[in-house]
Motif scaffolding. Structure first.
Motif, PDB file in Angstrom:
ATOM      1  N   THR A   1      -4.530   2.371 -11.293  1.00  0.00           N
ATOM      2  CA  THR A   1      -3.797   3.178 -10.297  1.00  0.00           C
ATOM      3  C   THR A   1      -4.429   3.022  -8.919  1.00  0.00           C
ATOM      4  O   THR A   1      -3.733   2.810  -7.924  1.00  0.00           O
ATOM      5  N   ILE A   2      -5.758   3.127  -8.877  1.00  0.00           N
ATOM      6  CA  ILE A   2      -6.446   3.013  -7.584  1.00  0.00           C
ATOM      7  C   ILE A   2      -6.245   1.629  -6.988  1.00  0.00           C
ATOM      8  O   ILE A   2      -5.969   1.472  -5.795  1.00  0.00           O
ATOM      9  N   ALA A   3      -6.347   0.594  -7.857  1.00  0.00           N
ATOM     10  CA  ALA A   3      -6.188  -0.781  -7.378  1.00  0.00           C
ATOM     11  C   ALA A   3      -4.786  -0.982  -6.803  1.00  0.00           C
ATOM     12  O   ALA A   3      -4.619  -1.577  -5.728  1.00  0.00           O
ATOM     13  N   VAL A   4      -3.760  -0.462  -7.495  1.00  0.00           N
ATOM     14  CA  VAL A   4      -2.372  -0.594  -7.021  1.00  0.00           C
ATOM     15  C   VAL A   4      -2.217   0.146  -5.691  1.00  0.00           C
ATOM     16  O   VAL A   4      -1.652  -0.374  -4.722  1.00  0.00           O
ATOM     17  N   PHE A   5      -2.768   1.344  -5.641  1.00  0.00           N
ATOM     18  CA  PHE A   5      -2.685   2.156  -4.433  1.00  0.00           C
ATOM     19  C   PHE A   5      -3.301   1.420  -3.243  1.00  0.00           C
ATOM     20  O   PHE A   5      -2.700   1.315  -2.167  1.00  0.00           O
ATOM     21  N   LEU A   6      -4.498   0.859  -3.458  1.00  0.00           N
ATOM     22  CA  LEU A   6      -5.184   0.125  -2.384  1.00  0.00           C
ATOM     23  C   LEU A   6      -4.388  -1.110  -1.962  1.00  0.00           C
ATOM     24  O   LEU A   6      -4.274  -1.411  -0.774  1.00  0.00           O
ATOM     25  N   GLY A   7      -3.817  -1.792  -2.980  1.00  0.00           N
ATOM     26  CA  GLY A   7      -3.014  -2.981  -2.704  1.00  0.00           C
ATOM     27  C   GLY A   7      -1.831  -2.634  -1.808  1.00  0.00           C
ATOM     28  O   GLY A   7      -1.573  -3.301  -0.795  1.00  0.00           O
ATOM     29  N   VAL A   8      -1.130  -1.542  -2.149  1.00  0.00           N
ATOM     30  CA  VAL A   8       0.038  -1.116  -1.369  1.00  0.00           C
ATOM     31  C   VAL A   8      -0.398  -0.776   0.060  1.00  0.00           C
ATOM     32  O   VAL A   8       0.256  -1.143   1.042  1.00  0.00           O
ATOM     33  N   LEU A   9      -1.546  -0.125   0.161  1.00  0.00           N
ATOM     34  CA  LEU A   9      -2.072   0.276   1.468  1.00  0.00           C
ATOM     35  C   LEU A   9      -2.357  -0.943   2.344  1.00  0.00           C
ATOM     36  O   LEU A   9      -1.978  -0.993   3.514  1.00  0.00           O
ATOM     37  N   ILE A  10      -2.985  -1.952   1.722  1.00  0.00           N
ATOM     38  CA  ILE A  10      -3.346  -3.162   2.489  1.00  0.00           C
ATOM     39  C   ILE A  10      -2.081  -3.914   2.916  1.00  0.00           C
ATOM     40  O   ILE A  10      -1.942  -4.312   4.069  1.00  0.00           O
ATOM     41  N   VAL A  11      -1.137  -4.056   1.977  1.00  0.00           N
ATOM     42  CA  VAL A  11       0.112  -4.764   2.309  1.00  0.00           C
ATOM     43  C   VAL A  11       0.851  -3.982   3.396  1.00  0.00           C
ATOM     44  O   VAL A  11       1.356  -4.553   4.378  1.00  0.00           O
ATOM     45  N   GLY A  12       0.887  -2.659   3.237  1.00  0.00           N
ATOM     46  CA  GLY A  12       1.559  -1.804   4.235  1.00  0.00           C
ATOM     47  C   GLY A  12       0.947  -1.995   5.612  1.00  0.00           C
ATOM     48  O   GLY A  12       1.665  -2.188   6.602  1.00  0.00           O
ATOM     49  N   ALA A  13      -0.395  -2.003   5.663  1.00  0.00           N
ATOM     50  CA  ALA A  13      -1.089  -2.162   6.951  1.00  0.00           C
ATOM     51  C   ALA A  13      -0.780  -3.535   7.544  1.00  0.00           C
ATOM     52  O   ALA A  13      -0.522  -3.661   8.745  1.00  0.00           O
ATOM     53  N   ALA A  14      -0.759  -4.572   6.662  1.00  0.00           N
ATOM     54  CA  ALA A  14      -0.492  -5.925   7.136  1.00  0.00           C
ATOM     55  C   ALA A  14       0.930  -6.009   7.713  1.00  0.00           C
ATOM     56  O   ALA A  14       1.153  -6.606   8.770  1.00  0.00           O
ATOM     57  N   LEU A  15       1.912  -5.378   7.028  1.00  0.00           N
ATOM     58  CA  LEU A  15       3.298  -5.404   7.509  1.00  0.00           C
ATOM     59  C   LEU A  15       3.421  -4.654   8.835  1.00  0.00           C
ATOM     60  O   LEU A  15       4.123  -5.073   9.754  1.00  0.00           O
ATOM     61  N   TYR A  16       2.690  -3.543   8.917  1.00  0.00           N
ATOM     62  CA  TYR A  16       2.692  -2.726  10.138  1.00  0.00           C
ATOM     63  C   TYR A  16       2.241  -3.570  11.328  1.00  0.00           C
ATOM     64  O   TYR A  16       2.850  -3.563  12.396  1.00  0.00           O
TER      65      TYR A  16
END
Ligand code: HEC
Length: 189
Positions: free
Chosen positions: A6-21
């Motif tokens: 769960t934490i790994a998925v959460f972090l992954g989404v966060l990083i991808v989100g930041a990159a898209l931003y």
């Protein structure tokens, strides 16, 4: 194990989100677009503590020695004044577009909030991403302390005193930062 995933998925989404931003240029970097007030408060707290901590151990010399202000006045007049103003010399037009704004030197507010050591630290090192330059790489210790002494003095100075000192040093309003001592015919205002 589930927690780790769960934490790994959460972090992954966060990083991808930041990159898209970043990639889609969502953040508006314009100086005309003020920060949210929470961002401003956070930056202010970071700045204050960063400067307080770093200036704690700085030994302040006797700033009443006139050699300091004398060493600093040409530098103040040619540089600081353009953004921060001097007695009856308003900042240059471009300074109105600075974000964050360069605070006034003549009102006396800044001098009440900052210690001598803090002013010295700011002048020497500058403040990242603000337009406040570091003068340490280009100025001598005596000139840096002189700028501190002058910053303290300026709210108490009237136009006459400031002008007289400038005149005594052979400075004119329009001279560039070349320390030339040529007089110009141009009068202020
Ligand atoms: C190009 C414009 C510019 C010049 C030139 C400049 N400054 Fe600044 N200065 C700024 C800006 C912008 C800030 C505000 C930074 C911030 O909000 O964090 C600032 C902040 C400061 C502060 C801290 C004020 C506070 O309330 O925390 C001091 C002290 C200061 N400047 C002194 C000087 C002195 C002395 C000089 C000349 C040697 C100088 N500055 C030259 C733009 C300038």
């Amino acid at each position: 194990m589930r927690y780790v995933i769960t934490i790994a998925v959460f972090l992954g989404v966060l990083i991808v989100g930041a990159a898209l931003y970043v990639w889609f240029g969502v953040y508006n970097i314009a100086a005309t677009e003020p920060h949210w007030s929470i961002t401003s408060s956070l930056i202010e707290a970071v700045r204050e503590r960063s400067i307080e901590v770093r200036s704690e151990d700085i030994q302040v010399p006797n700033l009443y020695d006139p050699k300091f202000t004398e060493a600093a006045l040409p530098h103040y007049h040619e540089m600081c004044r353009l953004c921060h103003g001097a007695p009856e010399y308003p900042p240059e037009e471009f300074a109105a577009g600075l974000y964050p704004h360069a605070p006034s030197m003549t009102s006396g507010d800044l001098q009440k909030e900052l210690s001598d050591a803090e002013i010295y630290w700011i002048v020497k090192h500058g403040i990242k991403m603000t337009g406040m330059p570091a003068f340490g790489p280009t100025h001598k210790e005596e000139e840096l302390w002189g700028l501190v002494a002058l910053v303290k003095e300026i709210p108490k100075m009237g136009l006459e005193q400031y002008r007289q000192q400038i005149k005594e040093m052979g400075l004119t309003e329009d001279m560039s930062h070349g320390h030339s001592h040529e007089e110009s015919e141009h009068e202020h205002k």
